[in-house]
Design a protein around this motif. Structure first.
Motif, PDB file in Angstrom:
ATOM      1  N   VAL A  26       0.837  -1.203   0.000  1.00  0.00           N
ATOM      2  CA  VAL A  26       0.000   0.000   0.000  1.00  0.00           C
ATOM      3  C   VAL A  26       0.872   1.253   0.000  1.00  0.00           C
ATOM      4  CG1 VAL A  26      -1.609   1.388   1.379  1.00  0.00           C
ATOM      5  CG2 VAL A  26      -2.025  -1.049   1.068  1.00  0.00           C
ATOM      6  N   GLU A  29       2.362   1.624  -3.513  1.00  0.00           N
ATOM      7  CA  GLU A  29       1.445   1.964  -4.606  1.00  0.00           C
ATOM      8  C   GLU A  29       0.753   3.307  -4.417  1.00  0.00           C
ATOM      9  OE1 GLU A  29      -1.238  -1.372  -5.067  1.00  0.00           O
ATOM     10  OE2 GLU A  29       0.447  -2.729  -5.441  1.00  0.00           O
ATOM     11  N   ASN A  30       0.462   3.662  -3.190  1.00  0.00           N
ATOM     12  CA  ASN A  30      -0.375   4.836  -2.949  1.00  0.00           C
ATOM     13  C   ASN A  30       0.356   5.951  -2.203  1.00  0.00           C
ATOM     14  OD1 ASN A  30      -2.367   3.302  -4.155  1.00  0.00           O
ATOM     15  ND2 ASN A  30      -3.410   2.774  -2.253  1.00  0.00           N
ATOM     16  N   LEU A  33      -0.656   9.604  -3.070  1.00  0.00           N
ATOM     17  CA  LEU A  33      -1.995   9.896  -2.546  1.00  0.00           C
ATOM     18  C   LEU A  33      -1.950  10.135  -1.039  1.00  0.00           C
ATOM     19  CD1 LEU A  33      -4.436   7.320  -4.186  1.00  0.00           C
ATOM     20  CD2 LEU A  33      -4.588   9.814  -4.259  1.00  0.00           C
ATOM     21  N   ILE A  34      -1.220   9.235  -0.340  1.00  0.00           N
ATOM     22  CA  ILE A  34      -1.153   9.342   1.116  1.00  0.00           C
ATOM     23  C   ILE A  34      -0.481  10.649   1.514  1.00  0.00           C
ATOM     24  CG2 ILE A  34      -0.084   8.315   3.177  1.00  0.00           C
ATOM     25  CD1 ILE A  34      -0.603   5.536   1.786  1.00  0.00           C
ATOM     26  N   ARG A  37      -2.876  13.405   1.126  1.00  0.00           N
ATOM     27  CA  ARG A  37      -3.968  13.369   2.103  1.00  0.00           C
ATOM     28  C   ARG A  37      -3.508  13.739   3.504  1.00  0.00           C
ATOM     29  NH1 ARG A  37      -6.624   7.908  -0.601  1.00  0.00           N
ATOM     30  NH2 ARG A  37      -7.637   9.030  -2.308  1.00  0.00           N
ATOM     31  N   VAL A  38      -2.226  13.491   3.813  1.00  0.00           N
ATOM     32  CA  VAL A  38      -1.703  13.814   5.140  1.00  0.00           C
ATOM     33  C   VAL A  38      -1.143  15.238   5.165  1.00  0.00           C
ATOM     34  CG1 VAL A  38       0.130  13.255   6.797  1.00  0.00           C
ATOM     35  CG2 VAL A  38      -1.253  11.431   5.787  1.00  0.00           C
ATOM     36  N   SER A 313      -5.294  -2.041   4.239  1.00  0.00           N
ATOM     37  CA  SER A 313      -6.015  -0.773   4.076  1.00  0.00           C
ATOM     38  C   SER A 313      -6.377  -0.183   5.439  1.00  0.00           C
ATOM     39  CB  SER A 313      -7.280  -1.013   3.240  1.00  0.00           C
ATOM     40  OG  SER A 313      -8.154   0.083   3.309  1.00  0.00           O
ATOM     41  N   VAL A 316      -3.127   0.982   7.339  1.00  0.00           N
ATOM     42  CA  VAL A 316      -2.578   2.241   6.827  1.00  0.00           C
ATOM     43  C   VAL A 316      -3.529   3.409   7.119  1.00  0.00           C
ATOM     44  CG1 VAL A 316      -1.711   3.451   4.789  1.00  0.00           C
ATOM     45  CG2 VAL A 316      -1.192   1.016   5.110  1.00  0.00           C
ATOM     46  N   ALA A 317      -4.844   3.154   7.155  1.00  0.00           N
ATOM     47  CA  ALA A 317      -5.780   4.215   7.544  1.00  0.00           C
ATOM     48  C   ALA A 317      -5.457   4.715   8.954  1.00  0.00           C
ATOM     49  CB  ALA A 317      -7.221   3.707   7.479  1.00  0.00           C
ATOM     50  N   VAL A 320      -2.352   6.824   8.743  1.00  0.00           N
ATOM     51  CA  VAL A 320      -2.688   8.138   8.187  1.00  0.00           C
ATOM     52  C   VAL A 320      -3.344   9.001   9.264  1.00  0.00           C
ATOM     53  CG1 VAL A 320      -4.301   9.304   6.598  1.00  0.00           C
ATOM     54  CG2 VAL A 320      -2.855   7.427   5.770  1.00  0.00           C
ATOM     55  N   ARG A 324      -1.840  12.431  10.572  1.00  0.00           N
ATOM     56  CA  ARG A 324      -2.565  13.707  10.497  1.00  0.00           C
ATOM     57  C   ARG A 324      -2.564  14.412  11.848  1.00  0.00           C
ATOM     58  NH1 ARG A 324      -7.608  11.573   6.663  1.00  0.00           N
ATOM     59  NH2 ARG A 324      -6.859  12.516   4.746  1.00  0.00           N
TER      60      ARG A 324
ATOM     61  N   GLU B 149     -11.172   9.543   5.505  1.00  0.00           N
ATOM     62  CA  GLU B 149     -10.302   9.015   6.550  1.00  0.00           C
ATOM     63  C   GLU B 149     -10.154   7.497   6.491  1.00  0.00           C
ATOM     64  OE1 GLU B 149     -10.963  10.853  10.407  1.00  0.00           O
ATOM     65  OE2 GLU B 149     -11.988  12.536   9.471  1.00  0.00           O
ATOM     66  N   SER B 150     -11.274   6.774   6.597  1.00  0.00           N
ATOM     67  CA  SER B 150     -11.163   5.316   6.734  1.00  0.00           C
ATOM     68  C   SER B 150     -10.542   4.665   5.506  1.00  0.00           C
ATOM     69  CB  SER B 150     -12.542   4.702   6.967  1.00  0.00           C
ATOM     70  OG  SER B 150     -13.122   5.232   8.124  1.00  0.00           O
ATOM     71  N   ALA B 152      -8.448   6.255   3.453  1.00  0.00           N
ATOM     72  CA  ALA B 152      -7.393   7.177   3.013  1.00  0.00           C
ATOM     73  C   ALA B 152      -6.179   6.454   2.445  1.00  0.00           C
ATOM     74  CB  ALA B 152      -6.971   8.083   4.174  1.00  0.00           C
ATOM     75  N   ALA B 153      -6.044   5.163   2.716  1.00  0.00           N
ATOM     76  CA  ALA B 153      -4.915   4.405   2.167  1.00  0.00           C
ATOM     77  C   ALA B 153      -5.179   3.946   0.740  1.00  0.00           C
ATOM     78  CB  ALA B 153      -4.632   3.190   3.054  1.00  0.00           C
ATOM     79  N   ASN B 154      -6.373   4.189   0.244  1.00  0.00           N
ATOM     80  CA  ASN B 154      -6.782   3.645  -1.053  1.00  0.00           C
ATOM     81  C   ASN B 154      -6.848   4.684  -2.158  1.00  0.00           C
ATOM     82  OD1 ASN B 154      -8.194   0.699  -0.669  1.00  0.00           O
ATOM     83  ND2 ASN B 154      -8.271   1.951   1.195  1.00  0.00           N
ATOM     84  N   ALA B 295      -6.895  -1.031  -2.441  1.00  0.00           N
ATOM     85  CA  ALA B 295      -6.406  -1.947  -1.403  1.00  0.00           C
ATOM     86  C   ALA B 295      -7.568  -2.697  -0.753  1.00  0.00           C
ATOM     87  CB  ALA B 295      -5.611  -1.191  -0.341  1.00  0.00           C
ATOM     88  N   ARG B 333      -7.365  19.048  10.899  1.00  0.00           N
ATOM     89  CA  ARG B 333      -6.519  17.880  10.988  1.00  0.00           C
ATOM     90  C   ARG B 333      -6.508  17.101   9.678  1.00  0.00           C
ATOM     91  NH1 ARG B 333      -8.709  13.651  12.085  1.00  0.00           N
ATOM     92  NH2 ARG B 333      -7.258  11.928  12.318  1.00  0.00           N
ATOM     93  N   PRO B 335      -6.667  17.382   5.960  1.00  0.00           N
ATOM     94  CA  PRO B 335      -6.541  18.488   5.013  1.00  0.00           C
ATOM     95  C   PRO B 335      -7.715  18.482   4.033  1.00  0.00           C
ATOM     96  CG  PRO B 335      -4.541  17.126   5.041  1.00  0.00           C
ATOM     97  CD  PRO B 335      -5.580  16.410   5.847  1.00  0.00           C
ATOM     98  N   LEU B 337      -9.095  18.182   0.807  1.00  0.00           N
ATOM     99  CA  LEU B 337      -8.488  17.546  -0.364  1.00  0.00           C
ATOM    100  C   LEU B 337      -8.482  18.563  -1.502  1.00  0.00           C
ATOM    101  CD1 LEU B 337     -10.133  14.045  -0.065  1.00  0.00           C
ATOM    102  CD2 LEU B 337      -8.022  14.867   0.919  1.00  0.00           C
TER     103      LEU B 337
END
Lengths: 439, 439
Positions: A26, A29-30, A33-34, A37-38, A313, A316-317, A320, A324, B149-150, B152-154, B295, B333, B335, B337
């Motif tokens: 994850v 690949e992402n 994106l992460i 988002r953070v 998933s 990693v959520a 994240v 944050r 959030e939940s 966010a890894a995807n 993911a 907290r 961001p 998007l």
């Protein structure tokens, strides 16, 4: 707020098995994106495992490797430690030491939280760091965050869940391919949905671990495995799957958590649920949870409850989420809910619960049988909702199937004991609880 | 972190209609729970409305009342303003002024976000405050938090949603009680599931507003109503509901959002979905969203998409979220998007989409009809999956129903145009898209 010097958030992953490998995938690949988002890059710096020989489908060369997690805890750059080694001894020690080193922790370890939760949560609170455990219940389904945050305006009244993919896979195959429990389990093992030793899954222990965690969060108490009544699916017969269907039901291994007037029901057992309910439609290794809140009413959350990528998933959520918080200069934004059992929450014994029941009697084929059975039920105040008597012979006896209206479990037990003592009864009566009112 | 002097978090609710009343009820009933979950009391200080004569089922005497929201914005004690007046003019101005006064805002106003989102989000970012809008999409279902959030890894690949309860209620009644569209709508209005003027709901506009918001969050672009292709349910015939069922499908008003290789599909239209899919089981005024991430795989979120208490649950969840940030000394907290459309995201025109199709031809009952129709489809490279020709007569013509394999929409349009020009065809052909691969 502070975003101090814009340092990337650094992560260590301990345990590079299936889920650990998924977490690395994850991040590979992402990662863009992460980062978006953070608001900062989130980087895996360390990986820790005792076995570096095994082939893994990810490039490990970019990470620092160690076989001693203490090395990671000494690194001041590491913000978040991801525990994926499983088991309750070493994993628990690692987490407690990580807290002492002021590292945030993310774990997928339901057994650990159900068995050593008190210790872990207390240490977390004392250290002032955060603990993410979304992946510990229902894999990719974000049920922990839903309860802690999305439904925070609600008093949670009930949770019904299909939270063991192995058991659900077995039950699905029993119905759809008309297999016996044993053959369905064999199929699950071939497909990788059941382990070589499937005990924890098919005996309901795994689901009970998860139910203890969910109930603790939802009801604000602190419940452990011993608070949960458990029956697995090993005794579910193909015959019962068929009768259930005739009656408009499907058998699922249901985790049931209820809290009414400070009285709590926690139980995991095979359950007849209406064929047209959302939970009845949950097939194979999928999981789902119905959550009923006093404002939101009935909600349901559905997804893969296990597997490399869905669980990754969730892990990693959590990473994240904590990242944050770090970026925003906050920590432990969502307070640890009360983890000591509240004085006023009492777990009911099974004798006290009220349920509808499915009963399969194995009786001799003779006039008057039905009247003797129903007479005993009546003498305990148990009223019958429906009866099926069909020609299906089972070892010389005829199955008689009944569903009852709501009855007290203690009365049902006593009635079945009396019935099983009759000379007209062959094998012990099969008793499966019914939940009707799922949505 | 700071929990400065442990001051309660103060809230103002602007617009005390149905949802506003629900918000006050939630704060009344669950205030102790909310305080425990936030770590500080969260109190409604002000309520604002232009009409104080209407009876409301809550005690309003404990709040400060005003009919001028500017009075609230001047109160330095107010941390969070809840906008529930609806509409896009005054509500938008209120929110922009609240941002200027450094108040956090929570809103349920999907039309406003879909139409004036650019302006609102930019002002929010500039002011350094937060904007909660969980209640704007799918009422009590926490889909906004799930995406932000939940999951966010995807990388979110697809979202399929039943996000208009009125249209879903009408379609459910058409099937279950064999009603025409008009009669089902009348039933919905009697039951309070449809407004006197149901246009926004039955024409799909409301669902399109929500789809624009979800796609913006999920794909990281900024999409507005004009980016969403919309067809409502007004033209769905009872006949099609029946044929769909014969074919193993149910007709739902589906919002479809896809993002593949920076190409985005945004559409709301009646859609045939498999009877055994989870979304097909969503009945009456319930909503549900299937979200597919790279993911987590397939997830689904289900609940009441509207109504006083479910929507209030979402509003108060946002208030709790922001209150927790205030307590933790953090803000924003999660961001915002990217809300400007990314250069590389392109919305496909409908001509470019690929779909399977349900076609109902109204043809004369004569040999050779089927061959002429299928000949034209074949000439456009469209292949037929199944055909039903039944004796159901409709104004002198016989309905012929086909489902096709995947085809380009532009080719389908051209083929149907050619077919409708044939002398054997009566009424214009009914074309409904099919989505097969929902889970």
């Amino acid at each position: 707020m502070c975003q101090c010097a814009k340092k990337p958030v650094k992560v260590a992953v301990v345990g590079i098995g299936t889920i650990g490998t998924g977490v690395l995938k994850v991040f590979e690949e992402n990662s863009a994106l992460i980062e978006a988002r953070v608001g900062l890059p989130v980087e895996v710096k360390w990986i820790c495992d005792v076995d570096w020989k095994r082939e893994r489908p990810v490039d490990l060369s970019r990470y620092r490797k160690t076989s001693d997690y203490r090395e990671i805890l000494k690194d001041p750059e590491v913000d978040i430690v991801v525990e994926l080694i499983g088991g309750t001894k070493v994993a628990g020690d690692l987490i407690l030491e990580a807290f002492k080193a002021k590292k945030h922790v993310v774990t997928a370890n339901k057994a650990l939280l159900a068995e050593r939760g008190d210790e872990i949560f207390a240490a977390c609170e004392e250290a002032g760091v955060d603990l993410g455990f979304e992946a510990s219940v229902a894999g990719g389904i974000p049920i922990i965050k839903a309860i802690k945050e999305s439904l925070a305006a609600n008093r949670i009244e009930r949770i019904y869940g299909i939270i063991n993919g192995t058991a659900n896979y077995v039950l699905t195959k029993m119905e759809e391919e008309r297999l016996s429990f044993e053959d369905a389990l064999k199929r699950a093992q071939e497909k990788g949905y059941a382990e070589a030793d499937p005990t924890l899954d098919v005996e309901g222990i795994d689901a009970a671990h998860k139910a203890a965690i969910l109930a603790s969060l939802a009801f604000g108490g602190r419940f452990s495995l011993s608070d949960v009544y458990v029956e697995g699916v090993t005794k579910v017969k193909h015959l019962d799957v068929l009768f259930a269907k005739d009656l408009g039901y499907r058998i699922k291994l249901l985790a049931i958590m209820k809290c009414l007037n400070s009285e709590v029901e926690l139980r995991v057992h095979p359950t007849l649920i209406p064929l047209d309910s959302s939970l009845a439609g949950v097939r194979r290794a999928f999981n789902a949870l119905s959550v009923v809140g006093n404002a939101v009413g009935h909600t349901m959350f559905y997804g893969m409850g296990a597997g490399m990528m869905p669980t990754a998933s969730a892990v990693v959520a959590d990473v994240v989420d904590i990242a944050r918080d770090i970026v925003a200069g906050a920590s432990k934004r969502v307070p640890v809910l009360s983890f000591r059992r509240q004085q006023n929450l009492r777990v009911k014994s099974m004798d006290e619960i009220v349920s509808k029941y499915y009963l399969r009697f194995s009786a001799v084929d003779r006039p008057g049988v039905l009247s003797r059975i129903s007479g005993i039920l009546g003498s305990y105040g148990i009223s019958i909702e429906s009866v099926i008597q069909k020609g299906r012979k089972e070892s010389g006896y005829v199955p008689i199937v009944m569903t009852t209206h709501e009855a007290l479990e203690s009365k049902m037990k006593a009635a079945v004991k009396d019935i099983d003592a009759l000379d007209i009864i062959g094998n012990p009566t099969t008793v499966i609880r019914i939940e009707n009112n799922l949505d």
